[in-house]
Design a protein around this motif. Structure first.
Motif, PDB file in Angstrom:
ATOM      1  N   ARG A   1       0.983  -1.439   0.367  1.00  0.00           N
ATOM      2  CA  ARG A   1      -0.074   0.176   0.074  1.00  0.00           C
ATOM      3  C   ARG A   1       0.878   1.429   0.037  1.00  0.00           C
TER       4      ARG A   1
ATOM      5  N   PRO B   1      -0.527   1.126   6.407  1.00  0.00           N
ATOM      6  CA  PRO B   1       0.537   1.226   5.747  1.00  0.00           C
ATOM      7  C   PRO B   1       1.763   1.016   6.405  1.00  0.00           C
TER       8      PRO B   1
ATOM      9  N   ASP C   1       5.630  -2.461   3.296  1.00  0.00           N
ATOM     10  CA  ASP C   1       5.142  -1.898   2.894  1.00  0.00           C
ATOM     11  C   ASP C   1       6.255  -0.604   1.732  1.00  0.00           C
TER      12      ASP C   1
END
Length: 422
Positions: free
Chosen positions: A142, A240, A259
Motif C-alpha cells: 500500500r 501502511p 509496504d
C-alpha cells in the motif's frame, strides 16, 4: 518418579474417595517420564551457573512467542559451550517433573549452539517460503498517505533510531504528530512486544501509517526482524508500514514484507512526511504558473477583442443598421406607390365599368322617357307586356317610369287605348 505399588490408588477418584496430592503428583511425573527425550530449540534468557555447584539452571525462551521453559544442565556442559544470555541453542534432554515443588524442567545432556551460518540458512529458507506465499508481492503493498494524521512509531526506548525518526520528520513537517510505543528490539521478548505494539497502533483510528525502526546491529541482534511470526503480523496489517531496520546493507525479512523499505531510521523520518519547505516552494511555483497562464489567457482574449473591434461591423455598429433602415424605408415607399397605383388603376377601371353599366341599365332608359309596362294577373304576379295581344280589355297594367309606377286598365283590345286606374 513413579508411585510405589503398595501406594496404588483406585483408577478413578470421586468426591467420596479423592486422591491425595502425592498420588496426582506421582501420576503426573509418571506421564511426563513416558514422554522420552526431545530436541528443543530456543534462546537462552537466564543463566545461573554458580561456582562450586554441579548443576546450572537456564531459561529457554521461544523467540516467536511469549513462552519459556526451565532447563537444568551440568555446569561443565554449559561452560564448554560458552553459553551467554541471548544465545540461540538446540538442546537435547528429557522432561522431568519435580513433585516436591510441582515444577517441570528439561534435564539437558547435550547443548549445541546455532552458528551464524545456520541462522542465515534458516532465514533464507523462510524467505523462499514467504515469497512463495506472496507476502513479498509488490501488488499487495500500500502507498503511505501523503500527509498522515498521526504516525505510529515502534522502536526501542530512548534509542538513536527513535531520535532520528522524530528529529527528521519534525524538521520536515513541524506539525507532525506521533504515537510512540517503545519495545525491546532484540532478545527473546522482541517479537512478542513488537507484534503487540503493531496491534495497538492498528486499532488506533488516528494512526494512518506505522514506522518500525531499529538501529544497526549484528546478525543475531536483527534476528527478531526476520522472525516468521513478525513477518506474518506485518503482512496482516491494514495500515501502511515503513520498515527502517539497521543500516543500508541490512535486509531482514520484515523489510520485504513492509509496504515501504527505508534504508535507515533517518530515511524513514524523511519519507514518512513531506518537506514543508519543498511543498511551500511547489505551491509558490504552482501559483506562478497559474498566474502566468491566467495572464496569457487574458492577453490572448484581449487581443481577440481588439481584433474584433477593428472589424467594420464593430467599428461602426450603427452604420449597417442605418443603411438597412434606409433600404427598408425605400422598399416600403416603393410598395406603397405600387399599391396606390394599382388601386388607382383598378378604381378607374371600376368607374368605367360602372358608367357603362349605368348607361346600359334600364334606369337610364327609363330616364330618357321610356316605360316598362307589366301585366298584373289576378294572383298578383307581374310580367313584362311585350305585345298588345297579351293585354285583353280589362287587363290590369303596371306602368313603371323613371320616378315610380302607375296602374292602368285596358279599355279596348287590339290597339285600343287604356284607361289609367291610378
Amino acid at each position: 518418579m513413579t508411585e510405589p505399588k503398595d501406594r496404588a490408588q483406585p483408577p478413578r477418584s470421586s468426591p467420596e474417595e479423592p486422591w491425595p496430592v502425592r498420588t496426582v503428583a506421582y501420576k503426573i511425573a509418571d506421564w511426563i517420564g513416558r514422554l522420552g527425550d526431545v530436541w528443543v530449540e530456543g534462546q537462552v534468557t537466564q543463566l545461573s551457573a554458580r561456582p562450586g555447584t554441579k548443576v546450572a539452571f537456564l531459561t529457554l525462551r521461544d523467540p516467536s512467542a511469549d513462552l519459556s521453559m526451565s532447563l537444568t544442565a551440568p555446569v561443565g556442559l554449559v561452560r564448554e559451550g560458552q553459553l551467554t544470555e541471548g544465545s540461540r541453542v538446540v538442546v537435547h534432554g528429557k522432561p522431568n517433573y519435580y513433585a516436591a515443588r510441582g515444577t517441570i524442567s528439561l534435564r539437558v545432556d547435550e547443548i549445541r549452539a546455532i552458528g551464524i551460518g545456520e541462522l542465515l540458512a534458516r532465514i533464507e529458507r523462510l524467505r523462499k517460503l514467504l515469497a512463495a506465499e506472496g507476502l513479498f508481492d509488490a501488488r499487495r503493498k500500500r502507498r503511505p498517505p501523503f500527509l498522515p494524521n498521526k504516525i505510529g512509531l515502534v522502536t526501542g526506548r530512548a534509542s538513536a533510531a527513535e531520535r532520528d525518526v522524530l528529529t527528521n520528520a519534525q524538521a520536515r513537517w513541524p506539525a507532525a504528530r506521533f504515537r510512540v510505543i517503545n519495545v525491546a528490539v532484540q532478545g527473546p521478548s522482541a517479537v512478542p512486544e513488537v507484534v503487540r505494539a503493531l496491534g495497538e497502533l492498528e486499532a488506533d483510528p488516528e494512526v494512518d501509517v506505522i514506522v518500525l525502526a531499529r538501529g544497526g546491529g549484528s546478525v543475531e541482534d536483527l534476528l527478531p526482524f526476520s522472525d516468521e511470526a513478525l513477518c506474518r503480523a506485518v503482512s496482516a496489517l491494514r495500515t501502511p508500514l515503513l520498515s527502517a531496520i539497521g543500516h543500508e546493507p541490512d535486509t531482514p525479512l520484515v523489510d520485504h514484507v513492509a509496504d515501504v523499505r527505508c534504508s535507515t531510521p533517518t530515511d524513514a523520518g524523511k519519507r514518512v512526511v513531506p518537506d514543508v519547505a519543498e511543498e511551500t516552494e511547489r505551491l509558490r511555483q504552482a501559483r506562478d504558473r497559474a498566474r502566468r497562464a491566467l495572464r496569457g489567457w487574458v492577453d490572448r482574449e484581449r487581443k481577440l477583442l481588439d481584433a474584433l473591434r477593428t472589424r467594420p461591423a464593430l467599428a461602426d455598429p450603427h452604420g449597417p443598421l442605418e443603411r438597412r433602415a434606409e433600404e427598408v424605408q425605400r422598399l416600403r415607399d416603393r410598395a406603397l406607390r405600387a399599391v396606390r397605383n394599382r388601386l388607382d388603376a383598378e378604381g378607374a377601371g371600376l368607374a368605367a365599368t360602372s358608367a357603362r353599366l349605368t348607361t346600359l341599365g334600364p334606369a337610364a332608359t327609363l330616364a330618357r322617357g321610356y316605360a316598362v309596362v307589366q301585366l298584373v294577373s289576378s294572383e298578383g304576379t307581374e310580367g313584362v307586356l311585350r305585345s298588345v295581344a297579351d293585354a285583353p280589355e280589362g287587363a290590369r297594367l303596371r306602368v313603371r317610369v323613371a320616378d315610380g309606377a302607375v296602374h292602368a286598365v285596358v279599355e279596348g283590345g287590339g290597339g285600343g287605348g287604356a284607361q289609367s286606374g291610378s
